[in-house]
Scaffold this active site. Structure first.
Site, PDB file in Angstrom:
ATOM      1  N   CYS A  75       0.854  -1.200   0.000  1.00 41.71           N
ATOM      2  CA  CYS A  75       0.000   0.000   0.000  1.00 41.71           C
ATOM      3  C   CYS A  75       0.894   1.256   0.000  1.00 41.71           C
ATOM      4  CB  CYS A  75      -0.909  -0.011   1.226  1.00 41.71           C
ATOM      5  SG  CYS A  75      -1.740  -1.609   1.454  1.00 41.71           S
ATOM      6  N   CYS A 106       1.415   3.562   3.124  1.00 37.45           N
ATOM      7  CA  CYS A 106       1.592   2.991   4.464  1.00 37.45           C
ATOM      8  C   CYS A 106       3.042   2.832   4.892  1.00 37.45           C
ATOM      9  CB  CYS A 106       0.882   1.648   4.524  1.00 37.45           C
ATOM     10  SG  CYS A 106       0.850   0.982   6.214  1.00 37.45           S
ATOM     11  N   CYS A 135     -10.544  -0.321  18.733  1.00 37.40           N
ATOM     12  CA  CYS A 135     -10.199  -0.861  17.416  1.00 37.40           C
ATOM     13  C   CYS A 135      -8.754  -1.347  17.428  1.00 37.40           C
ATOM     14  CB  CYS A 135     -10.316   0.217  16.345  1.00 37.40           C
ATOM     15  SG  CYS A 135     -11.904   1.052  16.352  1.00 37.40           S
TER      16      CYS A 135
HETATM   17  N1  SAM Z   1      -3.389  -4.236   7.477  1.00 41.82           N
HETATM   18  C1  SAM Z   1      -4.776  -4.052   7.598  1.00 41.82           C
HETATM   19  C2  SAM Z   1      -5.404  -3.526   6.334  1.00 41.82           C
HETATM   20  O1  SAM Z   1      -4.750  -2.865   5.568  1.00 41.82           O
HETATM   21  O2  SAM Z   1      -6.592  -3.779   6.140  1.00 41.82           O
HETATM   22  C3  SAM Z   1      -5.166  -3.144   8.741  1.00 41.82           C
HETATM   23  C4  SAM Z   1      -4.369  -1.931   9.108  1.00 41.82           C
HETATM   24  S1  SAM Z   1      -4.306  -0.603   7.915  1.00 41.82           S
HETATM   25  C5  SAM Z   1      -3.045   0.422   8.566  1.00 41.82           C
HETATM   26  C6  SAM Z   1      -5.840   0.260   8.136  1.00 41.82           C
HETATM   27  C7  SAM Z   1      -6.143   1.430   7.240  1.00 41.82           C
HETATM   28  O3  SAM Z   1      -5.435   2.578   7.677  1.00 41.82           O
HETATM   29  C8  SAM Z   1      -5.797   1.334   5.775  1.00 41.82           C
HETATM   30  O4  SAM Z   1      -6.741   0.605   5.062  1.00 41.82           O
HETATM   31  C9  SAM Z   1      -5.796   2.783   5.350  1.00 41.82           C
HETATM   32  O5  SAM Z   1      -7.068   3.155   4.861  1.00 41.82           O
HETATM   33  C10 SAM Z   1      -5.464   3.541   6.651  1.00 41.82           C
HETATM   34  N2  SAM Z   1      -4.143   4.196   6.573  1.00 41.82           N
HETATM   35  C11 SAM Z   1      -2.947   3.575   6.640  1.00 41.82           C
HETATM   36  N3  SAM Z   1      -1.933   4.458   6.504  1.00 41.82           N
HETATM   37  C12 SAM Z   1      -2.503   5.675   6.323  1.00 41.82           C
HETATM   38  C13 SAM Z   1      -1.976   6.977   6.104  1.00 41.82           C
HETATM   39  N4  SAM Z   1      -0.672   7.213   6.007  1.00 41.82           N
HETATM   40  N5  SAM Z   1      -2.849   8.012   5.997  1.00 41.82           N
HETATM   41  C14 SAM Z   1      -4.184   7.770   6.065  1.00 41.82           C
HETATM   42  N6  SAM Z   1      -4.730   6.557   6.255  1.00 41.82           N
HETATM   43  C15 SAM Z   1      -3.910   5.505   6.369  1.00 41.82           C
HETATM   44 FE1  SF4 Z   2      -1.399  -2.132   3.616  1.00 41.30          FE
HETATM   45 FE2  SF4 Z   2      -0.273  -1.026   5.748  1.00 41.30          FE
HETATM   46 FE3  SF4 Z   2      -2.483  -2.578   6.059  1.00 41.30          FE
HETATM   47 FE4  SF4 Z   2      -0.126  -3.653   5.404  1.00 41.30          FE
HETATM   48  S1  SF4 Z   2      -0.609  -2.549   7.296  1.00 41.30           S
HETATM   49  S2  SF4 Z   2      -2.102  -4.078   4.438  1.00 41.30           S
HETATM   50  S3  SF4 Z   2       0.819  -2.099   4.082  1.00 41.30           S
HETATM   51  S4  SF4 Z   2      -2.352  -0.611   4.995  1.00 41.30           S
END
Ligand code: SAM
Ligand code: SF4
Ligand code: DTB
Length: 338
Positions: free
Chosen positions: A58, A61, A98
């Protein structure tokens, strides 16, 4: 029998999105008042239960092992620690807890601890939410049996723009997990991120997809990109705040019963922008100075914002109505006229 909801068309959603801003906000506030107390905002608290080293790519991220960001990978944290943190969050006014893991999907050997976390947090009287990536049917069943209230799984953007943001899994896989979570009877939390270089059309299409799921999500988190160093989106152009508020308003109108959560990115928003988001129908936030790994406004700043706006926390006893209600930092600030 309830009537099946009419599917949202892209054209209808676009027409609403593009209305003059005052008309759009008036419509959103009218829909909001028909379904919610306009002066209450729900408070959720996040905890990263497994941080960094994620196999997905992603682009936004910092926890992806494939991005340049060097966030060290942790193990799944201990159940007792999760419960202790959840108790603190409850005492600070959160009603939903959460828990998020940097996984593409959980391993079966992790499920025993995950189930214990759900059960322990529920026993504190909090609603539970997990976000763990994709799930097998067996894992969905285990979470349901543990009593998990919500599963967060964001579609992030439109189907068209999705491959620009994530290549290691498909938009269709995301929808598939959402449908299986819903079919098992777990409430769905799904939204996206604005400010990743997408067009207004992508934001509208994302909401059309969400609103047209078999049942629309119960919670819709709208994140503003928090640019993370060394990720492909580190230098993304910030979204125009008015364009952001338009998406909140459209989400409120298209999914009238959902909690629309003003999620990541509040630390970069003015009080005035947040007030516009609440006016447009946002009625949930993440509280506490940390999201999963990134920062968030601290409790004092949020208490002052709530006091300035006369907003109260949803799901808490109101001291004006009930004697002996638990203390809340926002109540003290309001009483002091700040
Ligand atoms: N790994 C799991 C997933 O991706 O479904 C759960 C954790 S993930 C960090 C949860 C959500 O946080 C992501 O789907 C994204 O929408 C949001 N997110 C992550 N990094 C972000 C960022 N830098 N700015 C805004 N939203 C973010
Ligand atoms: Fe994507 Fe970050 Fe969630 Fe991993 S933790 S699936 S890199 S949003
Ligand atoms: C969601 O839509 N936003 C939250 C929650 N669901 C899991 C996560 C925001 C993460 C922001 C970046 C970080 O803290 O690492």
């Amino acid at each position: 029998m309830t009537e099946p909801a009419t599917a949202w068309t892209r054209a209808r959603a676009q027409e609403i999105h593009d209305k003059p801003f005052m008309d759009l906000l008036f419509e959103a506030q009218t829909v909001h008042r028909a379904h919610f107390d306009p002066n209450r905002v729900q408070m959720s608290k996040l905890l990263s239960i497994k941080t960094g080293g994620c196999a997905e790519d992603c682009a936004y991220c910092a926890q992806s092992a494939r991005n340049g960001a060097q966030m060290p990978a942790s193990k799944l944290i201990e159940v007792e620690r999760v419960i202790a943190e959840a108790r603190k969050a409850r005492d600070e006014g959160a009603t939903r807890y959460c828990m998020g893991a940097a996984w593409r999907e959980p391993k079966d050997r992790d499920m025993e601890a995950i189930v214990a976390m759900v059960e322990g947090v529920r026993a504190l009287g909090l609603e539970t939410c997990m976000t763990l990536g994709m799930l097998s049917d067996g894992q969905v069943t285990q979470l349901r049996s543990a009593g998990l209230d919500y599963y967060n799984h964001n579609i992030d953007t439109s189907e068209r723009f999705y491959p620009e943001v994530v290549t290691t899994r498909s938009f269709a896989e995301r929808i598939d997990t959402l449908e299986r979570v819903r079919a098992a009877g777990i409430k769905v939390c799904s939204g996206g991120i604005l400010g990743m270089g997408e067009e207004a059309d992508d934001r509208i299409d994302m909401l059309v997809t969400l609103a047209n799921l078999v049942e629309p999500p119960d919670s819709v988190p709208v994140n503003m990109l928090m640019p993370q160093a060394d990720t492909p989106l580190a230098d993304a152009e910030p979204i125009d705040p008015i364009a952001f508020v338009r998406v909140i308003a459209l989400a409120r109108i298209m999914m009238p019963r959902a909690h629309v959560r003003l999620s990541a990115g509040r630390s970069a928003m003015s009080d005035e922008m947040q007030a516009l988001c609440f006016l447009a129908g946002a009625n949930s936030i993440f509280v506490g100075d940390r999201l999963l790994t990134a920062g968030n406004p601290d409790t004092d700043r949020d208490a002052q914002l709530f006091a300035r706006l006369g907003i109260r926390a949803e799901g808490r006893a109101d001291p004006a109505d009930a004697a002996g209600a638990p203390p809340c930092p926002g109540d003290a600030l309001q009483a002091a006229g700040r």
